[in-house]
Structure formats: C-alpha cells, structure tokens
Design an enzyme around this catalytic site. Sequence first.
Site, PDB file in Angstrom:
ATOM      1  N   GLY A  18       0.835  -1.213   0.000  1.00 47.00           N
ATOM      2  CA  GLY A  18       0.000   0.000   0.000  1.00 47.00           C
ATOM      3  C   GLY A  18       0.863   1.254   0.000  1.00 47.00           C
ATOM      4  O   GLY A  18       2.075   1.181   0.219  1.00 47.00           O
ATOM      5  N   LYS A  43      -1.030 -10.947  -3.169  1.00 40.22           N
ATOM      6  CA  LYS A  43       0.133 -10.393  -3.875  1.00 40.22           C
ATOM      7  C   LYS A  43       1.412 -11.183  -3.616  1.00 40.22           C
ATOM      8  O   LYS A  43       2.509 -10.721  -3.919  1.00 40.22           O
ATOM      9  CB  LYS A  43       0.329  -8.916  -3.483  1.00 40.22           C
ATOM     10  N   ILE A  96       0.233   1.107  13.385  1.00 35.33           N
ATOM     11  CA  ILE A  96       0.096   2.575  13.325  1.00 35.33           C
ATOM     12  C   ILE A  96      -1.303   3.007  12.891  1.00 35.33           C
ATOM     13  O   ILE A  96      -1.616   4.193  12.892  1.00 35.33           O
ATOM     14  CB  ILE A  96       1.125   3.204  12.352  1.00 35.33           C
ATOM     15  N   THR A  97      -2.144   2.054  12.511  1.00 36.63           N
ATOM     16  CA  THR A  97      -3.467   2.373  11.969  1.00 36.63           C
ATOM     17  C   THR A  97      -4.287   3.251  12.914  1.00 36.63           C
ATOM     18  O   THR A  97      -4.431   2.941  14.094  1.00 36.63           O
ATOM     19  CB  THR A  97      -4.239   1.066  11.687  1.00 36.63           C
ATOM     20  N   TYR A 162       7.834  13.551  18.403  1.00 36.50           N
ATOM     21  CA  TYR A 162       8.865  14.102  17.519  1.00 36.50           C
ATOM     22  C   TYR A 162       9.470  15.354  18.147  1.00 36.50           C
ATOM     23  O   TYR A 162      10.669  15.583  18.111  1.00 36.50           O
ATOM     24  CB  TYR A 162       8.284  14.445  16.142  1.00 36.50           C
ATOM     25  N   GLU A 212      -1.157  12.990  27.896  1.00 38.69           N
ATOM     26  CA  GLU A 212      -2.176  13.962  27.518  1.00 38.69           C
ATOM     27  C   GLU A 212      -3.431  13.703  28.320  1.00 38.69           C
ATOM     28  O   GLU A 212      -3.509  12.727  29.071  1.00 38.69           O
ATOM     29  CB  GLU A 212      -2.438  13.930  26.007  1.00 38.69           C
ATOM     30  N   HIS A 250      -7.404  12.739  19.373  1.00 37.19           N
ATOM     31  CA  HIS A 250      -7.244  11.325  19.700  1.00 37.19           C
ATOM     32  C   HIS A 250      -8.511  10.797  20.355  1.00 37.19           C
ATOM     33  O   HIS A 250      -9.132  11.486  21.167  1.00 37.19           O
ATOM     34  CB  HIS A 250      -6.103  11.111  20.692  1.00 37.19           C
TER      35      HIS A 250
END
Lengths: 295, 379
Positions: A18, A43, A96-97, A162, A212, A250
């Site tokens: 993908g 595939k 990570i979805t 990051y 958070e 989120h």
Amino acid sequence: MSIFVDETTTVLVQGLTGGQGRFHGLRNRDYGTKVLAGVTPGKGGTDVEGVPIYDTVAEAVGATGATASFVVVPPRFACDAILEAAKAGITFIVCITEGIPAQDEALAYNRLVREFPATRLLGPNCPGIISPGKTNIGITSGDIALAGGPVGIVSRSGTLTYQALHELSQQGIGQTTCVGIGGDPVPGTNFIDCLEAFEADPETRAVMMIGEIGGSEEERAAEFIGSRMTKPVVAYIAGVTAPPGRKMGHAGAIISGSQGTAQAKMEALETAGAVVAANPTEAGEKMVEIVRNLP
Amino acid sequence: MDLFEYQGKQYFARFGIPTSPGGVADTVAQAVEQAELAGYPVVVKAQVKVGGRGKAGGIKLAGDAAKAAQAAEAILGMDIKGHVVRRLWIEHASDIAKEYYASFTLDRPAKLHLGMLSASGGVEIEEVAATNPEAIARLHVNPVDGLDEATARRWVDEAQLDEPARDEAARLLVRLYRCFVEGDCDLAEINPLILTTEGAVHALDAKVTLDENATFRHPEWEELAGGEAEDPREQMAKEKGLNYIGLDGSVGIIANGAGLAMSTLDVVNQVGGSAANFLDIGGGANAAVMSAALEVINSDAKVRSILVNIFGGITRVDDVANGVIEALSRVEIRSPIVLRLDGTNAEAGRALLAPHLSERVLAEPTMLSAARRAVELTR
C-alpha cells in the site's frame, strides 16, 4: 541497550504494497531496520524494491524467520492483521493504523492477552518505536533522533514525540529508545510497560514521559514512578486548557467529568517525584539539566 | 457522536430494549398530535444533548391536550445550558414503582467492558458514585466472553433490584450489552431504568454515544447526524474534513498532530492569551489543507492573530513552507499570522519563507516565542 527491539530485530510489514506501507516500510529499511518481508493477501510472489511479498504472515515467517511485524493496513482490517501476526508466532507488533473501532480494539487486545501472551502489541494509532542507530519500526523520522542515549522517551502523542526527540537531539542528548504508545482507548503497551523496561535497561539513565488528557494511564504511571523507579523522570502533559467533553483529536483524549484532567495528572506525577514541565521546550531544558548532573 | 434521547430510544428498539410509546414533535400542534397518540397522561421532554434538563424545566407532565400544548409552548425554544430546544419527545407517562440505573462503557485502565447497575437510579450516577459507591454493582465483562443471561441474573441479584424486576432486568441487560457491542457504542446508558407498577421493566431515558470510528459498518447512522444547531465554524471545518473544535479566544491555532495542537493551546494560555480553536491538520501540511484551515479561521470574527505551529517529522519543513506560501497566496487572511515551522529540513523551510515575511506574516523559531508574538498581536 534499547527496549523491546534492537539491531537484530527482524521485521515484516503487513500492508507493504500500500501507499503508506511502502513509504514507511522502505524508509525503515533505509534507516537500517531489517525489513525481511511484506504481507499482502493476493500479492504473494511479487516484491517491493527487493522485499519479497507473501500472502500470509505464516508464510512470511516460515520463509524469513521475522519476529516483529509492522501493521499498516486500513482500520477495518487492522485487528485481523494483528491477530494473524500473533498466530504466526510474531512476538512484537507495531500497529500505526488510526481510526479502529474501540470495540474491535478491546476484543483484539483481550484475545492477544488470553491466546498469545508472549506477543507484545504497540499501538494501535501510534508512531511506533525507534532505537536510534539500531532500528526504526513505524513512522518516526530517523533524522530527528540521536543515537547513544542516555534518555528513554515514552509518549502517548505522535507529533509531541517528535517534538521531544527534536528538543533533546538539538541539545546533543541522545536517546536509547523512543516509544510512541499511541492515543487510542485500548493501547497494547502502556506507560508502565515502558517505564518498567527503561528502569531495567542499564543504558537508559533518565526517562521523558509525555502524556495527555483523558483516561488515567498517567496517574497509574505516576504510582509506578513513585514506588518502583530509581531513574529520574521528566514529564509533560498536554491539554491543560482543553474543554471537558470534547475529543481533542485522539479517541482517548477526552476529559469526562472530573476524570482525566491535565491538572490531576501533573499533580500525581509531581507527588510521585517526577519533574513536571509546563511545555515541551521546558521538558527538554529540564532533561538537559538532569543529564548534565548525572553521576 | 452523542444521540438525542429519542434517537437513543430508537437505537435501543433495534436491539429489543423496551421503551415507552411516544413520538417526536417540532411544533406545538405536532406535540398535541403525538400526545393524543401516546395517550394521556404524557411527558413532554426537551431533546437536547446536555444533562440536567429536568431541573431546567425541560421535562413536563401533561394530563390533557391543553396542558400538553402549554408544556410544548414553554419548552420549545428554551435555552438549556446554551442548547436551544428545537425538538420534543412526547411519551405516555409511566407509572413508576422504582427507578434504577444501568450502563455499559469501556473501562480503559482495565481494558475490559464495564457494566454499572444500581438500584438507586434517576439521579446523576456520578453523585451516587461519590456519596454511596456501594450502591453501584460493577461488572467487568471480557469482550472475548461476552455477557450471558446467567451472569446478568447474578449481577442483578448483587445490585439488589426488587425481586419482581430481576428476571426481566437480566434479559434487558443482555440486550443492552448487545447494543453496546454490536451497536458500536462508547456509552449505552439507561437512567432511569424503571420498574412500572404493572411489573414491567423498561428504559425511561436513553443516553447513547456512538463510536464514529465504526461508521463504515453502520450505514443506518447517516440519518442520526445533525439535528442540533452546530457551531457554524465547526460545521464549516467538518465539511472541509478538518479536525476542529471551536473555542472562545482570539488566537487562531493551526497545528499538526492532536498532541501538538493541544500543547499549542496550552502554551498560548501560559503566555497570557487564549485560543480561538483547536485545529489539527494531521501529518501532511500541503497547500490545500492549509488553505482550508485558513478559511475556517478567517470565518471566526473573534480571531485577532493566527498561530501556525508545524513540526515536520516525515513531512519535511521545506514542503510545509511551500504549502503555507501557496495557501497564503490563495486565501486572504484577515489577521496577522505567526509561523513556527521546525523539524526535518527546518533551515531550508525558513529560507523559503524569508522573502514572504512581512508585518502580517511573521516567523518565530520556537513554540514559546511564536505563542508570545501571536498573543501580543491580539492586543
């Protein structure tokens, strides 16, 4: 040392064919991660820039011996992909979805716990894990990380992860491992799992924790820090000014009633002995100070 | 997505959870019509997505058509904590013997489903939890196992519901659990769950929050959206596919990533300002997304300055800078803009921006200095 992964970790990418899978999977390989295989049903037999594609995780594991998986598939298929990986013997899964239904997440997590206790899931909806100079599984940019330690980072938020890496790297402070646990309601790996691993890792000498609003994971982490951690922790919590009852991006970041406020989390962390910073820059500065004064 | 009471009751009906007969009305005439259908006495209930409508006068009992019209007249247009009532739910008034509480939600720390059941219903459950926590019977359900009737029956016993209610309540709870799981709810709550004087158990209210991540497998949800006047800024943002929440301050915020966006709000607050909004433009920051974001911020009359806080990880800052430059050429901003672009290739990005800087377009190196500058500009 690093936690959970290192330079010997062998990885397959579920969804390598993908757009996102290809981009991040190949980026991870370029970083030095041992990306041995890709999995996309239908595939098998093809390849993505030399990385062989298999129809199933079991076939990919059989052929390459990969022990970790990077799941980059759409939300409706992600939980099946996670369980397929666990069933094939994968012991470390990074997903990570973003946008997986909470009911699917809760079911997949509990099936993992019951049927595949040896498998650790990181995420879903997380940036992944990077051990600078060794391996990078996920979507973190390798450019902003600095190898050599001595700081471990654990974070619930993507871009703030990051930001934290960047603040430290700019000051010349390296990281042993940076783990993004993700902001979803049912994370496979939580703060305590990471704090425990950092506490046990001899090369990690201080930890930066970024939380958070929402839930009570930070409060639980504070209890762990207070009772079990000997290494210094600098903490930052985002969302002091967030209004109650509104999801801040989120799925997990929501203040409901008096639950999950940034204030309560900061107080718990402070009481536990963590150094609490008011913003990411201050968190970086406080960590610089701590690292400078390490014996 | 939060549902109105009437939508929640319709959703419950899909899973066989009994409710009172009733209907929806948007006018006084419709209210009387529905009241006749439901049979007097009726309860006229304001449909707003906020708690405490009873105390605010948004729920009235009516014994005949004249009283029903009077009640509808009084409630329609009423402002309940900032929510204007535009719709009513009229139902036959139940003969209440007892009021209970029942709900299912996700217990995040435990990573299990949590059922809460109490024989003391009808009041705020937070209040019961605070003053009399033993009055709530908690049941953890592992999603792998689900909830069967025998377990539900033991749970009902533990909660000490009245004997005549127990069997029927257990059956209803299994259905409520199915609604919670198969219906993809974040919350499925009945308060009060009642035992009638005739010995029936049914839902007198419905509080349902749907998990929007599951929209793809619920085509029937489409008709549930809307219904309540939204913040026009939020409506515009939604149409543009932006993750936006309107607030009351004067600094318009654009950031990438939910955490960074939240953090930006906090920092603006720390330096003495207040944010006009939360806006997360996600990983990419191309010209199209940036233009859409600027258009939404422009529509907010309270905005006095704009703060763009982008951290380039995978997205390189030079690409972001090009996106910003193009967006600024497409959209005429009403307020000065402060740009903080950092991360991968930051220097190249700043070099690209340099010729475009002016009194209205400013650059700052850090989040803190950018917030300070943006707040100064609001004064």
